[in-house]
Design a protein around this motif. Structure first.
Motif, PDB file in Angstrom:
ATOM      1  N   ILE A 164      42.395  13.605 -36.243  1.00 56.18           N
ATOM      2  CA  ILE A 164      41.201  14.446 -36.207  1.00 56.18           C
ATOM      3  C   ILE A 164      40.415  14.117 -34.944  1.00 56.18           C
ATOM      4  O   ILE A 164      39.975  12.980 -34.750  1.00 56.18           O
ATOM      5  N   ILE A 165      40.250  15.117 -34.096  1.00 59.19           N
ATOM      6  CA  ILE A 165      39.550  14.940 -32.823  1.00 59.19           C
ATOM      7  C   ILE A 165      38.237  15.712 -32.873  1.00 59.19           C
ATOM      8  O   ILE A 165      38.233  16.940 -33.002  1.00 59.19           O
ATOM      9  N   ARG A 166      37.128  14.999 -32.787  1.00 54.50           N
ATOM     10  CA  ARG A 166      35.810  15.638 -32.761  1.00 54.50           C
ATOM     11  C   ARG A 166      35.376  15.819 -31.313  1.00 54.50           C
ATOM     12  O   ARG A 166      35.394  14.873 -30.534  1.00 54.50           O
ATOM     13  N   MET A 199      47.421  17.456 -34.337  1.00 55.79           N
ATOM     14  CA  MET A 199      45.987  17.163 -34.278  1.00 55.79           C
ATOM     15  C   MET A 199      45.195  18.330 -34.851  1.00 55.79           C
ATOM     16  O   MET A 199      45.634  19.480 -34.836  1.00 55.79           O
ATOM     17  N   ILE A 200      43.997  18.002 -35.359  1.00 52.56           N
ATOM     18  CA  ILE A 200      43.019  19.016 -35.743  1.00 52.56           C
ATOM     19  C   ILE A 200      41.797  18.800 -34.854  1.00 52.56           C
ATOM     20  O   ILE A 200      41.143  17.750 -34.916  1.00 52.56           O
ATOM     21  N   LEU A 201      41.492  19.771 -34.009  1.00 50.43           N
ATOM     22  CA  LEU A 201      40.342  19.703 -33.121  1.00 50.43           C
ATOM     23  C   LEU A 201      39.171  20.375 -33.819  1.00 50.43           C
ATOM     24  O   LEU A 201      39.247  21.550 -34.174  1.00 50.43           O
ATOM     25  N   ILE A 202      38.091  19.641 -34.019  1.00 52.39           N
ATOM     26  CA  ILE A 202      36.968  20.193 -34.766  1.00 52.39           C
ATOM     27  C   ILE A 202      35.667  20.077 -33.974  1.00 52.39           C
ATOM     28  O   ILE A 202      35.492  19.179 -33.153  1.00 52.39           O
ATOM     29  N   LEU A 204      35.928  20.550 -40.907  1.00 51.93           N
ATOM     30  CA  LEU A 204      37.130  20.049 -41.577  1.00 51.93           C
ATOM     31  C   LEU A 204      37.388  20.806 -42.874  1.00 51.93           C
ATOM     32  O   LEU A 204      38.542  21.070 -43.230  1.00 51.93           O
ATOM     33  N   GLN A 205      36.326  21.165 -43.586  1.00 52.96           N
ATOM     34  CA  GLN A 205      36.477  21.986 -44.793  1.00 52.96           C
ATOM     35  C   GLN A 205      37.117  23.338 -44.446  1.00 52.96           C
ATOM     36  O   GLN A 205      38.015  23.814 -45.153  1.00 52.96           O
TER      37      GLN A 205
END
Length: 231
Positions: free
Chosen positions: A89-91, A106-109, A118-119
């Motif tokens: 998870i990349i903020r 990856m999940i870029l948020i 993220l939800q």
């Protein structure tokens, strides 16, 4: 909807009357306790049921609050159903609320509202993978259904209507595959038996011999704190 209170260390309990409810059912979540009751259940019956359940409620509520506080930190990675490797998870500052990088896993948020982002990512992921998985289980079991929708219900992992429309909770993608399959089998079995009769459970057992173990696991699953946080 009404609320009742016990003279204990418990929060106020929301009481919801439901037309399809046949028994009184408690659900304990970090944000509160919910009691689903049949339409014509009396206040006296509700109070007696709560008094009988008080010790269980206290133990379950306290245990969940401890687990909730321990999981309050925002995750650095996330394991999602159907992918063996966790997503990093990349903020960061970005225009879009979230984006999956499938190659880099990856999940870029968006950093400004990470829980909300993220939800939203979990919901999008669920809509992409859960309907196909339900269709796969449907073909394996020979139990057809009409349609599939993905939502965020407060009190159940899934449901099946009299028209055989199945709803699955987006939160299922945070669980192991055997739990997801157990929910799919349960709802698909309702297309043949629209109740919880012996015939229904026999149908479930044909396709999920360990359904009792899976039911207990589903009752004990604690979703992470960020999943409950409202925007």
């Amino acid at each position: 909807m009404q609320a009742v209170s016990l003279e204990t260390l418990l929060p106020r309990i929301k009481v919801v009357r439901h037309a399809r409810a046949r028994n009184l059912r408690l659900r304990v979540e970090p944000a509160g306790i919910r009691l689903t009751v049949p339409l014509f259940c009396s206040k006296k019956q509700i109070q007696q049921f709560l008094q009988q359940s008080e010790q269980w409620l206290l133990e379950t509520w306290n245990r969940q609050q401890q687990q909730f506080s321990q999981s309050a930190s925002f995750p650095e990675q996330l394991v999602l159903f159907f992918h063996s490797q966790p997503f990093q998870i990349i903020r960061q500052q970005q225009r879009y609320i979230f984006r999956f990088d499938w190659q880099q896993q990856m999940i870029l948020i968006r950093d400004s509202e990470p829980e909300k982002a993220l939800q939203a990512a979990v919901m999008a992921y669920a809509k992409q993978f859960l309907p196909d998985y339900l269709d796969q289980v449907s073909q394996e079991t020979g139990l057809p259904y009409q349609s599939c929708s993905i939502r965020n219900p407060k009190t159940r992992w899934g449901s099946c209507s009299s028209k055989h429309d199945i709803m699955l909770s987006a939160a299922l993608v945070l669980m192991p595959e055997h739990n997801v399959r157990a929910v799919c089998v349960h709802e698909l079995a309702h297309t043949r038996h629209f109740d919880h009769s012996a015939a229904f459970w026999n149908e479930v057992a044909k396709h999920d011999p360990d359904y009792q173990v899976h039911r207990q696991q589903l009752k004990q699953i604690q979703l992470p704190a960020w999943y409950y946080k409202k925007s």
